[in-house]
Design an enzyme around this catalytic site. Structure first.
Site, PDB file in Angstrom:
ATOM      1  N   TYR A   1     174.334 -15.939  72.985  1.00 43.96           N
ATOM      2  CA  TYR A   1     173.560 -16.096  71.761  1.00 43.96           C
ATOM      3  C   TYR A   1     173.425 -17.577  71.395  1.00 43.96           C
ATOM      4  O   TYR A   1     174.425 -18.270  71.271  1.00 43.96           O
ATOM      5  CB  TYR A   1     174.274 -15.311  70.649  1.00 43.96           C
ATOM      6  CG  TYR A   1     173.830 -15.606  69.241  1.00 43.96           C
ATOM      7  CD1 TYR A   1     172.496 -15.453  68.867  1.00 43.96           C
ATOM      8  CD2 TYR A   1     174.726 -16.010  68.268  1.00 43.96           C
ATOM      9  CE1 TYR A   1     172.087 -15.707  67.574  1.00 43.96           C
ATOM     10  CE2 TYR A   1     174.334 -16.263  66.969  1.00 43.96           C
ATOM     11  CZ  TYR A   1     173.009 -16.117  66.630  1.00 43.96           C
ATOM     12  OH  TYR A   1     172.619 -16.380  65.349  1.00 43.96           O
TER      13      TYR A   1
ATOM     14  N   ASP B   1     182.765 -10.298  69.758  1.00 49.75           N
ATOM     15  CA  ASP B   1     181.691 -10.219  68.790  1.00 49.75           C
ATOM     16  C   ASP B   1     181.066  -8.843  68.956  1.00 49.75           C
ATOM     17  O   ASP B   1     180.372  -8.597  69.929  1.00 49.75           O
ATOM     18  CB  ASP B   1     180.717 -11.363  69.103  1.00 49.75           C
ATOM     19  CG  ASP B   1     179.437 -11.250  68.323  1.00 49.75           C
ATOM     20  OD1 ASP B   1     179.373 -10.382  67.444  1.00 49.75           O
ATOM     21  OD2 ASP B   1     178.507 -12.022  68.601  1.00 49.75           O
TER      22      ASP B   1
ATOM     23  N   ILE C   1     178.963  -7.299  66.833  1.00 48.50           N
ATOM     24  CA  ILE C   1     177.980  -7.198  65.760  1.00 48.50           C
ATOM     25  C   ILE C   1     176.954  -6.098  65.998  1.00 48.50           C
ATOM     26  O   ILE C   1     176.434  -5.510  65.063  1.00 48.50           O
ATOM     27  CB  ILE C   1     177.314  -8.584  65.571  1.00 48.50           C
ATOM     28  CG1 ILE C   1     178.202  -9.438  64.679  1.00 48.50           C
ATOM     29  CG2 ILE C   1     175.923  -8.484  65.012  1.00 48.50           C
ATOM     30  CD1 ILE C   1     177.697 -10.818  64.429  1.00 48.50           C
TER      31      ILE C   1
ATOM     32  N   LYS D   1     173.050  -6.684  61.303  1.00 56.50           N
ATOM     33  CA  LYS D   1     172.235  -6.053  62.338  1.00 56.50           C
ATOM     34  C   LYS D   1     172.250  -4.538  62.211  1.00 56.50           C
ATOM     35  O   LYS D   1     171.219  -3.901  62.169  1.00 56.50           O
ATOM     36  CB  LYS D   1     172.748  -6.437  63.725  1.00 56.50           C
ATOM     37  CG  LYS D   1     173.014  -7.900  63.893  1.00 56.50           C
ATOM     38  CD  LYS D   1     171.750  -8.738  63.883  1.00 56.50           C
ATOM     39  CE  LYS D   1     172.099 -10.204  64.032  1.00 56.50           C
ATOM     40  NZ  LYS D   1     170.980 -11.083  63.812  1.00 56.50           N
TER      41      LYS D   1
END
Lengths: 540, 495
Positions: free
Chosen positions: B211, B296, B298, B334
């Site tokens: 990312y 992560d 998310i 998200k």
């Protein structure tokens, strides 16, 4: 050493053999060993090599031990309380807190026994420093046993935390009227992290209102952050590199230590002001500290001031501000003015005039404006600290560009922004709000000072902010920091009030205390006075 | 009695006494001199003294050199050079709109979802104000939202968060609210974790492509380095332990200390999901090297494929591993599509990390009114169930549609099972198989086709030609428009 001595004395009787054994004249190759001059003879070769090695080893060992011990401060109440008045993360969960004390110790033990265990993974060194710093004993006590007029009349009264309960009803009306302002499309999606233009315009209006509309602030120079703490952190990050320092006149807000030092790796050099000058900032003292720091090789990048000052509540005059700005110009450094209590000025109209540094900066040339930065706290001025919204106002394009990006790391959420917009976009709300606020602060302040006077305690004259800075030098048993902490403990345990001792504000004269009066209502004042009297009596 | 002189063993004879004392002194003196010469000058001698002396000569008001910002702020202040941010900026100047601006740039670069706005809209209109006003005992009390609250988040919120997380992860794991710190979004969560786990100059291993925002989150302030571990399309961009091992050893050779591994799962930008075995292997690797693992997660609730999502918390809880090295990041932006709320969480098994993060939340906590809204949103179990089902279903539909459209143009995608995006192989459109060719294509997509997709270089992918396209902010009728634009571009390139 002793062993070497013994060897030498045993052989000292035969000086001749000594020189011959040294045998400098012969052409035979010899091994040169450091201590051979001391340790002679056959054993010399071995001992002469071993002893220096041993010394070196012990030196290393000693240095290592010292290094480990140094950064572990004693958990005395001053340090613990130092974060209290602004930092209130406190032990809402006291059990984990107590576990923590045990833990950080064991962690350092892990470091000493070098990674042999391998099982326990350690956190970073800088996180360790944070773990050790800044827990508030006073605040924890208040959380456990807080005063309530009817529910818990014996509880501890909070006078340490800088929050404002005087205007809750005004805020209450506002929140209950805002239901229309919130709709999903506005609050859920990505918004610019440095704040919506609409809100920035509202904030600048509020800031102008505090200066009685003398200054007009430009919304494009404003960056919103989540609270004044992060505003100061971001600003000091942008202005100074790791290892640089800021000059801070003391007594100062206890929060600066945390905000400037923790993550940015900066230093603070305190410039003490004295009660004999009424705690006014003197440029000569600043100058002296500046040159001292320079001599030590520390680079000073700026001055941080509070106006209205925290904890004294005094205001800086135009002359003061000009002098400060001249000083920063001469040294070519920055100035951060912390104006979070700008709307909380409560003195009489004639004698108390709040002058923002922006007004002074506006009269200057463009290049000189670039060194001026202002920190503003919306949540404090609106007595809505739960909303956590602060702002940076700067004349420096680079600082603005960098802070806009850094706010992504401490943003104000969209719902909060919309809540704020709905309140401060109405001019009449701001006006009534600021007016009511002034009146109430004025009333509670005069009540409180009158009460203290009745007990023979003097305060410095305060014109702004939520505080009363009281001179209790007469009450402390020994004129030292220790005496001050003793008295603070008595306030907490006997008087059951939590105040902020001067040492937390880095005041160099012991015996001064900060009372955050906006936590009280008028009927609480006699209760507090009674409790202070109790402490006074116990002291006699 | 005799005098003991340091170098007597070397320099014998009469002169020994004198020379043997003098030489060490000289050596020491030169050492000092050398050390002094090596030390950097205490302050920048070109800047400050000169200007200050000048200002003394001229009286006030004369122009002095500009006051400087810190050198670490300079790279932050610079306009971004990553195509990720350039693309986002460009869209702002000319955004596509179905009715008013049909020639605008279509945004495929930002991972946001509007798929379930109708559901959220309904919930908000019914419950929003009540949730702010409602305090614990049902009566409105302004001090419940206005006053200072613990920075790590209200306990009620942490409980609701824990429950929500275990719900979206299929109920296989339970999360402990006391290991949780609520942060103002995923971005501060990553920064705080990086700060707590690594010192300035240390490094994290990170599999590529990753990312693009990590660069900002981690490097801006914490000074932690990111060491890429390259993954290839032949493995569908899944990381292997041998690659990690190799990167670790190389870093060590260069003298940089690796303090952890940073992963996203489901991965961003590829969208693939790590298997249970891979997670085990990674954790074992971390244990062997005694480093941290940051996960992560998310996109954990945006899984739409066949493959099962396994949380690292489950692996950590399962066996004989040392949990304290595992740290998880999660956020609502998200999965619940509410990025504006800026609500995230650090979930760590290391008590010191939890307590340090709590203290650091002074700088990026969630405002109390928002916490109130979230408490009632997350504890509305019926709504959450309905929402999550719809969310998954709608991503799946959109994904099928989008990938199908690309396939008809002869453009394949990497296999993916989660996330709000797909990882598109446009190497057939490249004029030259290199980073330069990829950036040219990015520019063409932006100016000719008017589409902003994130190129692989922005994600540090070593194979050129890959693009990340986020499809969840699109309406169904936008997809043919995009396909049309890509087709025209492809034809003009191929012809």
């Amino acid at each position: 050493m002793t062993r070497a001595g013994i060897y030498r004395s045993r052989r000292s009787g035969t000086p001749d053999s000594e020189t011959s054994s040294g045998g400098g004249g012969t052409a035979v190759m010899r091994v040169i060993v450091p201590l051979q001059g001391v340790v002679q003879g056959h054993g010399g070769l071995v001992l002469g090599s071993v002893i220096p090695c041993a010394f070196f080893y012990f030196l290393q060992f000693y240095l290592k031990r010292n290094r480990r011990d140094e950064p572990e401060p004693e958990p005395d109440p001053v340090i613990q309380n130092s974060a209290s008045s602004t930092n209130n993360n406190s032990g809402s969960s006291s059990p984990t807190q107590s576990e923590l004390n045990g833990l950080s110790r064991s962690l350092s033990r892990v470091i000493i026994s070098p990674r042999s265990s391998g099982a326990h993974v350690s956190v970073s060194g800088r996180a360790n420093c944070i773990l050790k710093g800044g827990d508030s004993q006073g605040l924890r006590r208040v959380e456990e046993d807080s005063y309530d007029e009817s529910g818990n009349p014996d509880g501890i009264i909070e006078l340490g935390l800088a929050q404002n309960k005087l205007r809750l009803d005004v805020i209450n009306d506002w929140v209950s009227q805002t239901s229309i302002g919130l709709s999903l499309s506005g609050i859920a999606s990505y918004e610019p992290p440095d704040g919506l233009m609409e809100l920035k315009m509202g904030v600048t209006r509020l800031m102008s209102e505090a200066t009685k509309n003398v200054v007009s602030f430009d919304p494009s120079q404003l960056v919103l952050t989540s609270g004044a703490a992060s505003a100061i952190e971001i600003l000091s990050f942008c202005l100074a590199d790791s290892g640089n320092a800021f000059l801070v006149p003391t007594p100062c807000s206890p929060g600066f230590d945390v905000d400037v030092k923790w993550r940015n790796g900066l230093e603070i050099i305190h410039v003490p002001c004295r009660s004999s000058d009424n705690f006014n900032i003197s440029v000569t003292a600043l100058d002296r500290s500046f040159s001292q720091a320079k001599k030590r090789g520390v680079r000073i990048r700026g001055v941080i001031i509070s106006n209205p000052s925290n904890p004294m509540g005094s205001l800086l005059t135009r002359e003061n501000l000009y002098a400060l700005l001249d000083f920063t110009r001469e040294k070519n450094i920055h100035i951060i003015s912390n104006e979070i209590f700008a709307s909380s000025v409560h003195g009489d109209e004639e004698e108390a005039e709040f002058v923002s540094i922006a007004e002074i900066a506006d009269t200057e040339e463009h290049l000189d404006k670039e060194r001026v930065h202002i920190v503003y706290d919306l949540s404090k001025d609106l007595s809505f600290p739960g909303l956590r919204a602060g702002a940076i106002y700067s004349f420096n394009e680079n600082v603005l560009a960098a802070s806009r990006k850094l706010t992504a790391l401490s943003p104000v959420s969209s719902p909060s922004q919309h809540l704020l917009i709905s309140a401060i976009s109405k001019p009449e709300f701001i006006q009534t709000y600021v007016k009511t606020n002034r009146q109430r602060l004025q009333r509670i302040y005069s009540e409180f000072v009158k009460g203290l006077k009745g007990l023979g305690i003097e305060c410095t004259r305060s014109y702004g902010g939520l505080f009363c800075w009281a001179d209790m030098r007469g009450l402390i048993s020994s004129y030292s920091e220790k005496g001050e902490i003793e008295l603070w403990n008595k306030f907490l345990n006997i008087g059951k009030i939590n105040v902020t001792p001067g040492s937390c504000c880095h005041c160099i004269e012991p015996g001064w205390f900060r009372f955050c009066i906006s936590n009280l209502s008028e009927k609480d004042v006699p209760v507090v006075m009674n409790r202070i009297r109790k402490v006074c009596k116990s002291q006699d | 009695m005799r005098l003991i002189v340091p170098l007597r063993g070397v320099i014998q004879g009469r002169g020994g006494l004198f020379v043997g004392s003098l030489i060490p002194c000289c050596l020491f003196y030169f050492l000092q001199l050398y050390l002094k010469g090596r030390r950097p000058p205490p302050s920048d001698p070109t800047e400050l003294p000169r200007t200050s002396s000048r200002s003394n000569l001229f009286s006030r008001g004369n122009s002095i050199g500009r006051v400087r910002v810190s050198s670490r702020a300079v790279p932050v202040a610079k306009p971004p050079d990553s195509p990720y941010y350039i693309g986002l900026e460009r869209v702002k100047t000319d955004p596509y709109d179905r009715i008013t601006n049909t020639d605008g740039i279509i945004q495929l670069g930002l991972a946001e979802s509007t798929l379930c706005f109708d559901l959220l809209q309904r919930w908000m209109s019914e419950n929003l104000m009540e949730s702010i006003m409602q305090s614990g005992d049902g009566e409105f009390d302004i001090s419940s939202i206005a006053m200072y609250k613990p920075f790590e988040g209200l306990l009620e919120l942490r409980v609701a968060f824990a429950d929500f997380m275990s719900r979206i992860m299929g109920g296989k794991v339970s999360f402990d609210p006391s290991k949780m710190v609520i942060t103002a979004g995923g971005t501060p969560a990553i920064e705080v974790l990086a700060f707590c786990l690594a010192d300035h100059g240390n490094a994290f291993l990170i599999p590529t492509p990753y990312y693009p925002g990590f660069e900002r989150d981690i490097k801006f302030r914490t000074g932690v380095e990111l060491i890429p571990v390259h993954c290839r399309s032949s493995d569908n961009f899944t990381v292997t332990v041998s690659a990690l091992e190799q990167a670790f050893n190389q870093a060590r050779k260069r003298g940089s200390k690796v303090s952890g591994i940073l992963f996203s799962n489901p991965s961003n930008p590829v969208g693939n999901i790590l298997s249970r075995e891979t997670l085990h292997d990674i954790l074992k690797f971390a244990q062997e090297k005694n480093i941290h693992v940051i996960y992560d997660e998310i996109f954990a609730g945006s899984v739409y494929g066949e493959k099962e999502f396994v949380s690292m918390a489950e692996i950590a809880d399962s066996g004989d591993v040392d949990k304290s090295r595992v740290h998880i990041i999660y956020a609502l932006s998200k999965d619940l599509s509410i990025p504006g709320f800026r609500a995230g969480v650090i979930y760590s098994f290391h008590e010191d990390v939890v307590s340090a993060a709590k203290k650091l939340m002074r700088f990026s906590s969630v405002s109390v009114p928002v916490q109130r809204i979230l408490i009632s949103l997350l504890s509305d179990v019926r709504f959450i169930e309905e929402y999550m089902t719809a969310h998954r279903q709608r991503i799946r539909d959109k994904h099928v549609r989008f990938v199908e459209g690309l396939k008809q143009l002869g453009i394949p995608c990497a296999e993916s099972g989660g996330g709000l995006y797909c990882w598109v192989d446009m190497s057939s459109l490249l004029t030259s198989y290199s980073e330069k060719g990829e950036l040219e294509l990015f520019e063409k997509l932006l100016t000719v086709a008017k589409i902003n997709a994130t190129p692989g270089t922005a994600c540090f992918c070593i194979e050129p030609g890959w693009f990340r396209c986020c499809f969840t902010a699109l309406a169904d009728e936008d997809i043919p428009v995009i396909m049309d634009r890509i087709r025209q571009l492809a034809e003009s390139i191929r012809s």
